[in-house]
Design a protein around this motif. Sequence first.
Motif, PDB file in Angstrom:
ATOM      1  N   LEU A 186     -13.978   9.969 -13.424  1.00 35.39           N
ATOM      2  CA  LEU A 186     -13.858  10.738 -12.186  1.00 35.39           C
ATOM      3  C   LEU A 186     -14.872  10.260 -11.149  1.00 35.39           C
ATOM      4  N   MET A 187     -16.093  10.005 -11.606  1.00 37.14           N
ATOM      5  CA  MET A 187     -17.117   9.492 -10.693  1.00 37.14           C
ATOM      6  C   MET A 187     -16.696   8.136 -10.145  1.00 37.14           C
ATOM      7  N   GLY A 188     -16.173   7.255 -11.018  1.00 37.61           N
ATOM      8  CA  GLY A 188     -15.715   5.937 -10.575  1.00 37.61           C
ATOM      9  C   GLY A 188     -14.575   6.042  -9.577  1.00 37.61           C
ATOM     10  N   ILE A 189     -13.634   6.962  -9.813  1.00 37.87           N
ATOM     11  CA  ILE A 189     -12.512   7.154  -8.882  1.00 37.87           C
ATOM     12  C   ILE A 189     -13.020   7.577  -7.507  1.00 37.87           C
ATOM     13  N   SER A 190     -13.968   8.503  -7.488  1.00 44.31           N
ATOM     14  CA  SER A 190     -14.503   8.969  -6.201  1.00 44.31           C
ATOM     15  C   SER A 190     -15.203   7.839  -5.450  1.00 44.31           C
ATOM     16  N   ILE A 191     -15.946   6.995  -6.190  1.00 41.10           N
ATOM     17  CA  ILE A 191     -16.629   5.864  -5.557  1.00 41.10           C
ATOM     18  C   ILE A 191     -15.607   4.865  -5.017  1.00 41.10           C
ATOM     19  N   GLY A 192     -14.551   4.604  -5.810  1.00 50.97           N
ATOM     20  CA  GLY A 192     -13.510   3.689  -5.355  1.00 50.97           C
ATOM     21  C   GLY A 192     -12.820   4.185  -4.098  1.00 50.97           C
ATOM     22  N   LEU A 193     -12.562   5.487  -4.029  1.00 55.48           N
ATOM     23  CA  LEU A 193     -11.924   6.068  -2.846  1.00 55.48           C
ATOM     24  C   LEU A 193     -12.837   5.992  -1.622  1.00 55.48           C
ATOM     25  N   ILE A 194     -14.110   6.322  -1.812  1.00 55.66           N
ATOM     26  CA  ILE A 194     -15.056   6.275  -0.691  1.00 55.66           C
ATOM     27  C   ILE A 194     -15.198   4.847  -0.180  1.00 55.66           C
ATOM     28  N   ALA A 195     -15.333   3.885  -1.114  1.00 55.33           N
ATOM     29  CA  ALA A 195     -15.495   2.480  -0.727  1.00 55.33           C
ATOM     30  C   ALA A 195     -14.256   1.964   0.008  1.00 55.33           C
ATOM     31  N   SER A 196     -13.075   2.243  -0.537  1.00 57.92           N
ATOM     32  CA  SER A 196     -11.831   1.759   0.073  1.00 57.92           C
ATOM     33  C   SER A 196     -11.628   2.351   1.461  1.00 57.92           C
ATOM     34  N   THR A 197     -11.871   3.665   1.583  1.00 54.43           N
ATOM     35  CA  THR A 197     -11.707   4.331   2.877  1.00 54.43           C
ATOM     36  C   THR A 197     -12.711   3.805   3.893  1.00 54.43           C
ATOM     37  N   SER A 198     -13.964   3.644   3.468  1.00 58.89           N
ATOM     38  CA  SER A 198     -15.019   3.183   4.374  1.00 58.89           C
ATOM     39  C   SER A 198     -14.719   1.793   4.913  1.00 58.89           C
ATOM     40  N   ILE A 199     -14.370   0.881   4.003  1.00 61.65           N
ATOM     41  CA  ILE A 199     -14.176  -0.522   4.394  1.00 61.65           C
ATOM     42  C   ILE A 199     -12.863  -0.718   5.151  1.00 61.65           C
ATOM     43  N   LYS A 200     -11.762  -0.144   4.628  1.00 63.59           N
ATOM     44  CA  LYS A 200     -10.443  -0.369   5.233  1.00 63.59           C
ATOM     45  C   LYS A 200     -10.227   0.478   6.490  1.00 63.59           C
ATOM     46  N   GLU A 201     -10.442   1.793   6.373  1.00 61.82           N
ATOM     47  CA  GLU A 201     -10.119   2.700   7.468  1.00 61.82           C
ATOM     48  C   GLU A 201     -11.163   2.692   8.582  1.00 61.82           C
ATOM     49  N   PHE A 202     -12.447   2.598   8.198  1.00 62.25           N
ATOM     50  CA  PHE A 202     -13.500   2.766   9.191  1.00 62.25           C
ATOM     51  C   PHE A 202     -14.039   1.464   9.768  1.00 62.25           C
ATOM     52  N   ILE A 203     -13.924   0.373   9.027  1.00 60.01           N
ATOM     53  CA  ILE A 203     -14.490  -0.893   9.518  1.00 60.01           C
ATOM     54  C   ILE A 203     -13.391  -1.891   9.874  1.00 60.01           C
ATOM     55  N   ILE A 204     -12.602  -2.314   8.894  1.00 66.80           N
ATOM     56  CA  ILE A 204     -11.590  -3.353   9.134  1.00 66.80           C
ATOM     57  C   ILE A 204     -10.588  -2.928  10.205  1.00 66.80           C
ATOM     58  N   ASN A 205     -10.103  -1.705  10.140  1.00 63.18           N
ATOM     59  CA  ASN A 205      -9.096  -1.227  11.092  1.00 63.18           C
ATOM     60  C   ASN A 205      -9.641  -0.998  12.493  1.00 63.18           C
ATOM     61  N   ARG A 206     -10.968  -1.020  12.646  1.00 57.60           N
ATOM     62  CA  ARG A 206     -11.563  -0.725  13.956  1.00 57.60           C
ATOM     63  C   ARG A 206     -12.148  -1.936  14.650  1.00 57.60           C
ATOM     64  N   THR A 207     -12.288  -3.043  13.938  1.00 61.65           N
ATOM     65  CA  THR A 207     -12.926  -4.217  14.541  1.00 61.65           C
ATOM     66  C   THR A 207     -12.093  -4.838  15.662  1.00 61.65           C
ATOM     67  N   ASP A 208     -10.777  -4.598  15.638  1.00 62.27           N
ATOM     68  CA  ASP A 208      -9.924  -5.151  16.706  1.00 62.27           C
ATOM     69  C   ASP A 208     -10.042  -4.348  17.997  1.00 62.27           C
ATOM     70  N   ASP A 209     -10.596  -3.140  17.922  1.00 67.32           N
ATOM     71  CA  ASP A 209     -10.683  -2.287  19.105  1.00 67.32           C
ATOM     72  C   ASP A 209     -11.854  -2.639  20.008  1.00 67.32           C
TER      73      ASP A 209
END
Length: 233
Positions: A186-209
């Motif tokens: 469960l701890m690993g799942i939460s870390i995976g979700l936080i990491a994926s959301t942070s990198i994909k949604e907050f950084i990669i998806n915003r660099t073009d803006d």
Amino acid sequence: MGITAIIIGGFLFLSVSLGTALALMFSRLLKIQNSGIFLICGGFLVSLLFIDILPSSFKEYEHVGLMLGLIWGYIIFLIIHQLLENSSPKQNNSVHLLALAMFIHTIPISITIGTVIHDSILTSAFITATILHHIPEGFALTLVMVAKGKKIFKLYLYFFVCSIIFIGFMMLGQFNLFSIRLNTILMGISIGLIASTSIKEFIINRTDDLPIKQSITYTTIGIGVSLLFQLLL
């Protein structure tokens, strides 16, 4: 046990609420555009993962179970991301994903506290760490809500529900109903979700803006704020 769990749950609510207050002050002082806020939040969360969450998790939990959870966390991220793409406005995806990740993240922590609740020394250490640990999480989630233009009162409702569930799992933890392996995954799942959301949604998806230099600047600010939290807390 019941009164103790309620008190700890109350402190959890106060800690994430403090993070919200700090995030609101931060966003109003800087007055930057939404893409910049997302990048700051992304840098903040990635730094928090590598400086705090990952080292402490690999110290406290089994490595194989954590890695398995991380993989499952990423798979769950992809599945939920696709479901949200089809069922809700795209701009809400990051809010839902981060809220889910932080919700799952509280479960193994609350269970762990429940298992040591009768040991005053260990309980005090875990409670202190948990309260301090959730201040930056409240900070990060509030930044996302601000960037999305969402009403903050909904965030307090989410914090209240999380605190109630935190209390429930803490009380269940004393009965040793959950295996160490399940807790670790469960701890690993939460870390995976936080990491994926942070990198994909907050950084990669915003660099073009934004221009690349501005994107790097905002991400670096987020990392710097995270480092400041670690020094102060």
